[in-house]
Design a protein around this motif. Sequence first.
Motif, PDB file in Angstrom:
ATOM      1  N   TRP A   7       0.821  -1.218   0.000  1.00 51.26           N
ATOM      2  CA  TRP A   7       0.000   0.000   0.000  1.00 51.26           C
ATOM      3  C   TRP A   7       0.850   1.262   0.000  1.00 51.26           C
ATOM      4  N   THR A   8       2.091   1.231   0.529  1.00 48.88           N
ATOM      5  CA  THR A   8       2.875   2.473   0.532  1.00 48.88           C
ATOM      6  C   THR A   8       3.381   2.817  -0.870  1.00 48.88           C
ATOM      7  N   LEU A  64      -0.042   4.010   7.048  1.00 47.72           N
ATOM      8  CA  LEU A  64       0.872   3.905   5.913  1.00 47.72           C
ATOM      9  C   LEU A  64       2.295   4.279   6.316  1.00 47.72           C
TER      10      LEU A  64
END
Length: 655
Positions: free
Chosen positions: A305-306, A542
């Motif tokens: 996701w980052t 995140l």
Amino acid sequence: MHKKIKPNPAIFTQNSRIDISFNESNRNVWIENSVIPEKWAIASDHVITGVPENDWDIHIPSGICIDIVPVGEKGYAVRPYGIDDAFKGDIRHASTLWMGQPVSEWLQQRNLEITDLGGQASDLQKCKLFPYVSSEEEIEPVLKWMINEPGNDRGETIWRTSERFSADDLMDFAFLQRLYTQRKKLREENFKALENNYERSVFYQLDLSDVAAEYARMGLTVPDTVKDSSDRMTRIHNNMLRSRIFSLTEDKDNAKKEEEAAFSLLRDGLVNALRHSKRTPSLNVHPDQIVWGRSPARIDIAGGWTDTPPFSLFTGGNVVNLAVELNGQPPLQVYVKPCQEHHILLRSIDLGAAETVTTFEELRDYKKIGSPFSIPKAALALCGFIPEFSENSFRTLKEQLQHIESGIELTLLVAIPAGSGMGTSSLLASTVLGALNDFCGLQWDKADICSYTLVLEQLLTTGGGWQDQYGGVFHGIKLLQSEAGFEQKPRVNWLPDYLLTHPEYKPCHLLYYTGVTRVAKSILAEIVRGMFLNSAGHLQLLDEMKTHALDMAECIQRGDFTQYGQMISKTWEQKKAIDPGTNPPAVEQIISLVKPYCNGYKLPGAGGGGYLYMVAKDPMAAATIRKILLENPPNNRARFVEMELSTKGFQVSRS
């Protein structure tokens, strides 16, 4: 709201209207729920709260604080004090301070006796110090008299003749609803002022999900569309904020329109970053040659996701992932060969589908989610087979194919179930681009192929980040790191493969297809919305994921197998925190059977289904896990798949 950059970092203002100019001497200042007009003069070490609308001409000495407390429907209690006052102690003792000085000194300066403070109270907390006034006009003179003008006769008269309260009394008599009403009014003003001054304010750096909720709750007008000259990320934030406010106020049509505009701006930014060079595809093989491209799958183990825009555009991303072959083969394969007819023939072996493309318009029809040939059509477009990406100009696709003296036959084979979480769509796109790169002589390297894959996914409107394609195109286990900016080009830092290839540990890595599937696009869209809106919860998670990827890389370098498994589980917990749908009941039931025998486990990708990656405690535990799941399959699709670390990544060869 203060309208200029504050000259001292220890100045804090909240829900206030401030018309004075701060200077470097104004340190340790807190102003909340107050109106401070330009006639005021302040110094340092102040806490100022509750000041209503006023036009006072007043100087606040250093160390003096002011609290104006609403009492009843219209009146106020005027409560000044010193910033270091403890509000306790015998008022006859020199150590008991009020206004930063012994109480006796304050009384002496005003020709008062202790008995003037009212009652028999000796403790400062119980003394009747704070006068009640019935209007805002009476606050100014009595406040001046109390803090620094003992000769102010009107102020003294008001103090002596008014009802007064102790600090204890104010806890009972304060009318908090009036405070809330004033705060609401000033908060509304602040929001609109920040909004109107967005180019110099922090408005679009706020948690915009909270801002949208406040706008909807307070009935504020939706912010105007920002200027086209504003930077792209500000325009994206603006569209998404407008969308969320429209959604909260039940205007679904405008909500959808604004959200589509935000995603369109993101797509255009990513595409334009790589649109500077157009392509000139040619026939780079012999008429009877076949180009064969193949790629492993990807398992993300930390930092997923980052890598996803817009987060990666703000701060860059960190991801650790593995390239793995399944059952001894790269599971994503593409075959490209010339054909005599001047058209493009697309085939899918696993889907049993075929389509013939003869026009630019048919190639541009690549945005259909679920279409078997969306990916190869978009890849062909990026390779220069539509005018937008072609260096040369052709009237028709047939004319362009005649120019290279060949048609194209492209065949796909995907040996991974849909919704697997193994980066299938991204890696299929990379494999198609890589095969076409060789077929058309485009001279891209692996990093170029990965960059164009990111653009391809934006063209398809499926979104996504860069870790899937980098995870499979580049071999082995690696830490991938990108910098902020629209042109995302991650650095590949290879890590030692000891924990996955040593005979002691290799049998402990298990991959199990759960038979549960989930479409990643809906997951992605919701999380990207949170990124667009600066959702504090999303951004904090995140940031933690990004740091966790570095910790995972360090663990792998140390060769700590037990901690490796534990960190896989931490990745899983982070994934579940960012998306509650990551771990559906069907998956949790499988995990519950094997959990005692694992150091760690997770679903690769967005989660919700697909494959389950398990790190068994030891080879015996791995054998037990196999036995349990073979004897208790959750459905007729579930099965073990043999995984092995890929030593080559994407490969291309010719017949």
